[in-house]
Design an enzyme around this catalytic site. Structure first.
Site, short mmCIF file in Angstrom:
data_model
loop_
_atom_site.label_atom_id
_atom_site.label_comp_id
_atom_site.label_asym_id
_atom_site.label_seq_id
_atom_site.Cartn_x
_atom_site.Cartn_y
_atom_site.Cartn_z
N SER A 128 56.98 58.34 85.94
CA SER A 128 57.00 57.00 85.34
C SER A 128 58.28 56.33 85.83
O SER A 128 59.20 57.00 86.29
CB SER A 128 57.07 57.15 83.81
N TYR B 135 60.25 60.93 75.96
CA TYR B 135 59.41 60.60 77.12
C TYR B 135 60.23 60.69 78.40
O TYR B 135 59.82 61.31 79.38
CB TYR B 135 58.85 59.19 76.92
N1 LIG Z 1 50.17 53.06 81.44
C1 LIG Z 1 51.45 52.93 81.76
O1 LIG Z 1 52.06 51.87 81.58
C2 LIG Z 1 52.18 54.11 82.40
C3 LIG Z 1 53.46 53.88 82.90
C4 LIG Z 1 54.15 54.93 83.48
C5 LIG Z 1 53.58 56.19 83.56
N2 LIG Z 1 52.34 56.40 83.06
C6 LIG Z 1 51.80 57.76 83.15
O2 LIG Z 1 50.51 57.73 83.71
C7 LIG Z 1 49.79 58.90 83.30
C8 LIG Z 1 48.38 58.50 82.88
O3 LIG Z 1 48.46 57.70 81.72
P1 LIG Z 1 47.56 56.41 81.46
O4 LIG Z 1 48.48 55.26 81.37
O5 LIG Z 1 46.41 56.37 82.38
O6 LIG Z 1 47.12 56.71 79.94
P2 LIG Z 1 45.72 56.98 79.22
O7 LIG Z 1 46.08 57.33 77.82
O8 LIG Z 1 44.79 55.84 79.45
O9 LIG Z 1 45.15 58.27 79.98
C9 LIG Z 1 45.74 59.55 79.83
C10 LIG Z 1 44.65 60.60 79.77
O10 LIG Z 1 45.28 61.88 79.63
C11 LIG Z 1 44.56 62.65 78.68
N3 LIG Z 1 45.40 63.68 78.08
C12 LIG Z 1 46.35 63.53 77.12
N4 LIG Z 1 46.85 64.73 76.80
C13 LIG Z 1 46.23 65.65 77.57
C14 LIG Z 1 46.32 67.06 77.70
N5 LIG Z 1 47.16 67.78 76.95
N6 LIG Z 1 45.52 67.69 78.60
C15 LIG Z 1 44.65 66.97 79.36
N7 LIG Z 1 44.51 65.64 79.27
C16 LIG Z 1 45.30 64.99 78.39
C17 LIG Z 1 44.08 61.63 77.66
O11 LIG Z 1 42.96 62.13 76.91
C18 LIG Z 1 43.72 60.44 78.55
O12 LIG Z 1 42.36 60.48 78.95
C19 LIG Z 1 50.63 59.56 82.21
O13 LIG Z 1 51.32 60.67 82.74
C20 LIG Z 1 51.61 58.45 81.82
O14 LIG Z 1 52.82 58.96 81.31
C21 LIG Z 1 51.62 55.38 82.49
#
Ligand SMILES: NC(=O)c1ccc[n+]([C@@H]2O[C@H](COP(=O)([O-])OP(=O)(O)OC[C@H]3O[C@@H](n4cnc5c(N)ncnc54)[C@H](O)[C@@H]3O)[C@@H](O)[C@H]2O)c1
Length: 294
Positions: free
Chosen positions: A155, A168
């Site tokens: 991130s 985080y």
């Molecule tokens: N959306 C943002 O703004 C953002 C910014 C920076 C980083 N990220 C990172 O991107 C990645 C994806 O997140 P996203 O934004 O698509 O969120 P999201 O919540 O839409 O998707 C995340 C997915 O991970 C799954 N998940 C959660 N815990 C889990 C586990 N223990 N085992 C397996 N699956 C699990 C959830 O069920 C969900 O389907 C994450 O690592 C997040 O930290 C997101």
């Protein structure tokens, strides 16, 4: 030794068609968009997620695009689950070429009020999950000897800090360090496996609404931070834009994937904070979403 001594000239997964990609957290957001893009490129896709119902839907979407897909319910925060995921992926497709350690959650709250359960969940899923993925899959990918690629999802909060995100940031800074070291380990041995590190800022996904632990003492600053994060995520770039950047990086064997120009500026400010010995600058939570110049 000169830096050039370790440059291996052909480390790329050249042709993605028919190659096998494993994505954790593939039922939503960035993981789901990556799975769909992989499908359109003719890849075979292993989707894993802790949420079985959403996972079935994501697998059906990928199959509807004409791709071969396998769905495996996995808690990436449990080593046995990640080993079972690898076993099933190799049993079905016989190889894994691209691994995306994407599953993650966001918890927020002041460092001293955040429940220990939330701290541990953040580190278990966001950091240990990536560690288990690397431990389990990279060993098999190296043994197979074929070109491959690992994408670890950190991130912007793994490169810069914002208030309310100690748990985080601790997990995401861990992913950054782990990934840079992994890159060196592979490169030193001239192994044909590339590494990319995705450091997005705000992306429109479920991240701000799912998995949020209620903080013990909900003070006004926590509430303000939570509200601005939700707003920033709602106004973020799309998961499809992120998926496009990730595939471009895999093809170019590019390590750092920064999706927002603001992150570059904040990294420069943080580096200057460190080098000049001043206190950490407060990065603004709400930034206008902006893509880096092409
Ligand atoms: N959306 C943002 O703004 C953002 C910014 C920076 C980083 N990220 C990172 O991107 C990645 C994806 O997140 P996203 O934004 O698509 O969120 P999201 O919540 O839409 O998707 C995340 C997915 O991970 C799954 N998940 C959660 N815990 C889990 C586990 N223990 N085992 C397996 N699956 C699990 C959830 O069920 C969900 O389907 C994450 O690592 C997040 O930290 C997101």
């Amino acid at each position: 030794v000169a830096h050039g001594d370790f440059v291996c000239d052909d480390r790329r997964v050249k042709e993605l068609k028919n190659k096998v990609m494993v994505i954790t957290g593939a039922a939503s957001g960035i993981g789901r968009a990556l799975a769909q893009r992989a499908a359109t490129l003719g890849m075979r896709v292993v989707l894993s997620d802790i949420d079985g119902a959403r996972l079935s839907q994501a697998v059906a979407e990928v199959e509807a695009l004409g791709a071969e897909a396998l769905g495996v319910v996995t808690d990436t925060g449990a080593l046995a689950d990640v080993v079972a995921l690898a076993d099933q992926a190799y049993a079905r497709f016989g190889a894994v070429h691209v691994l995306v350690n994407n599953a993650g959650i966001a918890v927020s709250g002041a460092a001293w009020t955040l429940p220990m359960e939330a701290w541990e969940r953040s580190l278990r899923i966001n950091l240990h999950g990536v560690m288990y993925g690397v431990h389990t899959f990279v060993a098999r990918m190296v043994a197979a000897g074929e070109p491959g690629h690992v994408v670890n999802v950190a991130s912007a909060a793994g490169l810069i800090t914002v208030p309310g995100f100690a748990a985080y940031s601790a997990s995401k800074f861990g992913v950054v360090g782990l990934s840079e070291s992994l890159h060196h380990d592979l490169k030193l041995r001239k192994l044909p496996i590339g590494v990319s590190l995705l450091c997005p800022s705000w992306v429109q996904t479920r991240i701000a609404s799912d998995g949020q632990a209620p903080t013990a003492e909900h003070d006004p600053i926590d509430a303000m931070i939570e509200a601005s994060v939700k707003r920033a995520v709602d106004q973020g770039i799309t998961a499809e834009q992120v998926a496009e950047a990730v595939f471009a990086a895999i093809e170019a064997d590019q390590f750092y994937i920064l999706t927002h120009e603001d992150t570059r500026k904040a990294v420069a400010v943080r580096s200057e904070d460190i080098l000049s010995g001043r206190q950490p600058s407060l990065a603004l939570i709400e930034r206008r979403p902006s893509l880096p110049p092409k």
